[in-house]
Write an enzyme that holds these catalytic residues in place. Structure first.
Site, PDB file in Angstrom:
ATOM      1  N   HIS A  74       0.350   4.687  -2.249  1.00 54.44           N
ATOM      2  CA  HIS A  74       0.141   6.017  -1.683  1.00 54.44           C
ATOM      3  C   HIS A  74       1.289   6.972  -2.026  1.00 54.44           C
ATOM      4  O   HIS A  74       1.125   8.182  -1.980  1.00 54.44           O
ATOM      5  CB  HIS A  74      -0.071   5.935  -0.170  1.00 54.44           C
ATOM      6  CG  HIS A  74      -1.443   5.453   0.207  1.00 54.44           C
ATOM      7  ND1 HIS A  74      -2.027   5.729   1.413  1.00 54.44           N
ATOM      8  CD2 HIS A  74      -2.351   4.719  -0.489  1.00 54.44           C
ATOM      9  CE1 HIS A  74      -3.242   5.184   1.449  1.00 54.44           C
ATOM     10  NE2 HIS A  74      -3.455   4.562   0.315  1.00 54.44           N
TER      11      HIS A  74
ATOM     12  N   ASN B  84      -3.769   8.486   5.123  1.00 54.61           N
ATOM     13  CA  ASN B  84      -2.575   7.916   5.777  1.00 54.61           C
ATOM     14  C   ASN B  84      -2.607   7.937   7.306  1.00 54.61           C
ATOM     15  O   ASN B  84      -2.019   7.057   7.950  1.00 54.61           O
ATOM     16  CB  ASN B  84      -1.320   8.667   5.313  1.00 54.61           C
ATOM     17  CG  ASN B  84      -1.003   8.412   3.845  1.00 54.61           C
ATOM     18  OD1 ASN B  84      -1.353   7.354   3.311  1.00 54.61           O
ATOM     19  ND2 ASN B  84      -0.372   9.372   3.198  1.00 54.61           N
TER      20      ASN B  84
ATOM     21  N   ARG C 112       0.820  -1.218   0.000  1.00 54.81           N
ATOM     22  CA  ARG C 112       0.000   0.000   0.000  1.00 54.81           C
ATOM     23  C   ARG C 112       0.857   1.272   0.000  1.00 54.81           C
ATOM     24  O   ARG C 112       0.480   2.281  -0.605  1.00 54.81           O
ATOM     25  CB  ARG C 112      -0.929  -0.012   1.220  1.00 54.81           C
ATOM     26  CG  ARG C 112      -1.929   1.127   1.257  1.00 54.81           C
ATOM     27  CD  ARG C 112      -2.982   0.855   2.317  1.00 54.81           C
ATOM     28  NE  ARG C 112      -4.016   1.879   2.341  1.00 54.81           N
ATOM     29  CZ  ARG C 112      -4.311   2.599   3.428  1.00 54.81           C
ATOM     30  NH1 ARG C 112      -3.642   2.419   4.550  1.00 54.81           N
ATOM     31  NH2 ARG C 112      -5.281   3.487   3.377  1.00 54.81           N
TER      32      ARG C 112
ATOM     33  N   HIS D 203      -6.472  -5.713  -2.296  1.00 55.57           N
ATOM     34  CA  HIS D 203      -7.278  -5.931  -1.092  1.00 55.57           C
ATOM     35  C   HIS D 203      -7.571  -7.415  -0.870  1.00 55.57           C
ATOM     36  O   HIS D 203      -8.449  -7.759  -0.102  1.00 55.57           O
ATOM     37  CB  HIS D 203      -8.572  -5.116  -1.156  1.00 55.57           C
ATOM     38  CG  HIS D 203      -8.341  -3.629  -1.133  1.00 55.57           C
ATOM     39  ND1 HIS D 203      -9.317  -2.697  -1.389  1.00 55.57           N
ATOM     40  CD2 HIS D 203      -7.214  -2.900  -0.865  1.00 55.57           C
ATOM     41  CE1 HIS D 203      -8.822  -1.471  -1.286  1.00 55.57           C
ATOM     42  NE2 HIS D 203      -7.532  -1.571  -0.981  1.00 55.57           N
TER      43      HIS D 203
HETATM   44  C1  HEM Z   1      -9.322   1.762  -5.780  1.00 50.85           C
HETATM   45  C2  HEM Z   1      -9.198   2.629  -4.813  1.00 50.85           C
HETATM   46  C3  HEM Z   1      -8.739   2.257  -3.433  1.00 50.85           C
HETATM   47  C4  HEM Z   1      -9.344   2.611  -2.278  1.00 50.85           C
HETATM   48  C5  HEM Z   1     -10.593   3.457  -2.124  1.00 50.85           C
HETATM   49  C6  HEM Z   1      -8.605   2.008  -1.200  1.00 50.85           C
HETATM   50  C7  HEM Z   1      -8.905   2.166   0.138  1.00 50.85           C
HETATM   51  C8  HEM Z   1      -8.312   1.457   1.165  1.00 50.85           C
HETATM   52  C9  HEM Z   1      -8.714   1.533   2.540  1.00 50.85           C
HETATM   53  C10 HEM Z   1      -9.808   2.435   3.095  1.00 50.85           C
HETATM   54  C11 HEM Z   1      -7.957   0.663   3.237  1.00 50.85           C
HETATM   55  C12 HEM Z   1      -8.017   0.398   4.740  1.00 50.85           C
HETATM   56  C13 HEM Z   1      -7.203   1.462   5.450  1.00 50.85           C
HETATM   57  C14 HEM Z   1      -7.503   1.558   6.919  1.00 50.85           C
HETATM   58  O1  HEM Z   1      -8.671   1.450   7.318  1.00 50.85           O
HETATM   59  O2  HEM Z   1      -6.536   1.784   7.686  1.00 50.85           O
HETATM   60  C15 HEM Z   1      -7.060   0.040   2.313  1.00 50.85           C
HETATM   61  C16 HEM Z   1      -6.122  -0.910   2.632  1.00 50.85           C
HETATM   62  C17 HEM Z   1      -5.224  -1.443   1.737  1.00 50.85           C
HETATM   63  N1  HEM Z   1      -5.052  -1.051   0.421  1.00 50.85           N
HETATM   64 FE1  HEM Z   1      -6.352   0.081  -0.650  1.00 50.85          FE
HETATM   65  N2  HEM Z   1      -7.565   1.312  -1.714  1.00 50.85           N
HETATM   66  C18 HEM Z   1      -7.593   1.430  -3.071  1.00 50.85           C
HETATM   67  C19 HEM Z   1      -6.667   0.922  -3.955  1.00 50.85           C
HETATM   68  C20 HEM Z   1      -5.531   0.237  -3.583  1.00 50.85           C
HETATM   69  C21 HEM Z   1      -4.411  -0.032  -4.442  1.00 50.85           C
HETATM   70  C22 HEM Z   1      -4.298   0.448  -5.884  1.00 50.85           C
HETATM   71  C23 HEM Z   1      -3.513  -0.746  -3.718  1.00 50.85           C
HETATM   72  C24 HEM Z   1      -2.156  -1.287  -4.105  1.00 50.85           C
HETATM   73  C25 HEM Z   1      -1.691  -1.327  -5.328  1.00 50.85           C
HETATM   74  C26 HEM Z   1      -4.088  -0.927  -2.399  1.00 50.85           C
HETATM   75  C27 HEM Z   1      -3.522  -1.665  -1.383  1.00 50.85           C
HETATM   76  C28 HEM Z   1      -4.057  -1.789  -0.109  1.00 50.85           C
HETATM   77  C29 HEM Z   1      -3.574  -2.735   0.873  1.00 50.85           C
HETATM   78  C30 HEM Z   1      -2.517  -3.799   0.637  1.00 50.85           C
HETATM   79  C31 HEM Z   1      -4.297  -2.504   2.048  1.00 50.85           C
HETATM   80  C32 HEM Z   1      -4.097  -3.177   3.414  1.00 50.85           C
HETATM   81  C33 HEM Z   1      -3.014  -2.429   4.163  1.00 50.85           C
HETATM   82  C34 HEM Z   1      -2.648  -2.960   5.538  1.00 50.85           C
HETATM   83  O3  HEM Z   1      -3.179  -3.973   5.993  1.00 50.85           O
HETATM   84  O4  HEM Z   1      -1.779  -2.329   6.181  1.00 50.85           O
HETATM   85  N3  HEM Z   1      -5.292  -0.298  -2.342  1.00 50.85           N
HETATM   86  N4  HEM Z   1      -7.289   0.553   1.056  1.00 50.85           N
END
Ligand code: HEM
Ligand SMILES: *[C@@H]1O[C@H](CO)[C@@H](O)[C@H](O)[C@H]1NC(C)=O
Ligand SMILES: *[C@@H]1O[C@H](CO)[C@@H](O)[C@H](O)[C@H]1NC(C)=O
Ligand SMILES: *[C@@H]1O[C@H](CO)[C@@H](O)[C@H](O)[C@H]1NC(C)=O
Length: 325
Positions: free
Chosen positions: A65, A93, A61, A192
């Site tokens: 970002h 973030n 992630r 995800h």
């Molecule tokens: C399409 C739009 C996207 C949205 C709206 C989105 C939103 C989010 C949100 C809200 C979370 C949870 C954060 C939290 O509650 O702390 C999350 C987690 C995550 N996102 Fe996305 N995301 C998107 C695209 C992506 C992309 C493009 C990637 C990587 C290429 C990605 C990788 C991740 C990963 C791996 C997690 C888990 C992180 C962890 O467990 O520390 N996401 N994302």
């Protein structure tokens, strides 16, 4: 000298002198200047993921970002200072982005082996790839040669990174702004398949999705009830839930199967299936064919990694990823 020979010489000069001529990224960028760079990153990431499985998701992630704000330039990694307002305090973030200590560890090993040679932006790109592989996902060759920014953009972070309650057109627009298309949206959302979300990122769906006091009816009611028990109307903001409830630590295509089964955790996940025929068709294809997903994910990650890199004499190689030199 034959003209063809001098042409060959010019070509090889360009090829071996990326610092002087290059405005492009190359997988071989550090072959001569820091031949151990890739091993160093891989071994620190492997140790970190062995300590904590979730770290693979968190590192993946971070690259996202970083790239969506001023390009892949490690702007995300800068701490607050007299000249910098850190992106770490942005809505996407704050209390959420993690893994910065692992990047510090990678950078310190890189500095020991090859001082001021490997950029923090490249370290992030490599760590994202290595994390994906360690979680069981696809591999890809990482183009390298990014340099690090001398600034950050808090507003860019707040506005450029999609929010989990954005509409599908808004999400598509935010991807398009950085040169990514609908296929990239659906494939990269497949990230995800690993990692966790906090309650606060999806609570709206459970209680008041559209402002009429009703939950999001595209969310499976039994699953919604289970989520409500760990994510109350108020409080528990930081409570964690797996983004892929079937195989939270494995990089596979269950994310897409969940979505088809009305069990996508975030609104931004579920709407890929409910709000557009085009994205729905892609969700179905990736749910049916993991190889197709892996193949596209790898391509889309390279594409994301190519967003506006700083090359040539722009930017710098930071000694410490948290501050400009
Ligand atoms: C399409 C739009 C996207 C949205 C709206 C989105 C939103 C989010 C949100 C809200 C979370 C949870 C954060 C939290 O509650 O702390 C999350 C987690 C995550 N996102 Fe996305 N995301 C998107 C695209 C992506 C992309 C493009 C990637 C990587 C290429 C990605 C990788 C991740 C990963 C791996 C997690 C888990 C992180 C962890 O467990 O520390 N996401 N994302
Ligand atoms: C950076 O400083 C600002 C105030 O100048 C503060 O609001 C913000 O929370 C700080 N960011 C971080 C990540 O500590
Ligand atoms: C999305 O969530 C944010 C933060 O919780 C909230 O301020 C905003 O009103 C929500 N937007 C919509 C359209 O529901
Ligand atoms: C739902 O949200 C709307 C607008 O965001 C607000 O006016 C209303 O009071 C909320 N309803 C409940 C039951 O929380």
């Amino acid at each position: 000298m034959a003209p063809s020979l001098s042409l060959v010489m010019v070509f090889s000069l360009v090829a071996f002198s990326p610092l002087c001529f290059g405005n492009y990224l190359s997988p071989n960028y550090y072959d001569h200047s820091c031949p151990k760079a890739l091993e160093i990153v891989q071994s620190v990431v492997a140790k970190a993921v062995a300590r904590e499985t979730r770290m693979a998701a968190s590192l993946l992630r971070l690259h996202f970002h970083d790239c969506f704000v001023k390009g892949c330039d490690a702007s995300l990694l800068l701490d607050n200072s007299s000249t910098i307002i850190s992106e770490k305090g942005s809505n996407p973030n704050r209390n959420s982005a993690r893994g910065f200590e692992v990047i510090d560890e990678i950078k310190s090993e890189l500095e020991k082996a090859c001082p001021q040679t490997v950029s923090c932006a490249d370290a992030l790109a490599l760590a994202a790839r290595d994390s994906t592989v360690l979680a069981g996902g696809p591999s890809w060759v990482v183009p390298l040669g990014r340099r690090d920014s001398k600034g950050a953009s808090l507003s860019g972070s707040n506005n450029g990174i999609p929010a989990p309650n954005n509409t599908l057109p808004t999400i598509i627009t935010k991807f398009k702004r950085v040169g990514l298309d609908i296929v990239d949206v659906v494939a990269l959302s497949g990230s995800h398949t690993i990692g966790f979300s906090r309650c606060t990122s999806f609570r709206q769906r459970l209680y008041n999705q559209s402002g009429n006091g009703q939950p999001d009816f595209t969310l499976d009611p039994t699953y919604a009830a289970r989520l409500r028990s760990g994510c109350p109307r108020s409080g528990g903001d930081q409570n964690l839930f797996p983004l892929d409830l079937l195989t939270p630590a494995k990089f596979d295509n269950n994310y897409y199967k969940n979505i088809i089964g009305a069990k996508g955790l975030l609104s931004s996940d579920q709407i890929l299936f409910t709000k557009s025929q085009n994205t729905m068709a892609l969700v179905k294809q990736y749910a049916e064919n993991m190889h197709l997903f892996f193949d596209q994910f790898a391509k889309s990650m390279v594409k994301m990694g190519n967003i506006s890199p700083l090359t040539g004499h722009k930017g710098e190689i930071r000694k410490n990823c948290r501050r400009i030199n």
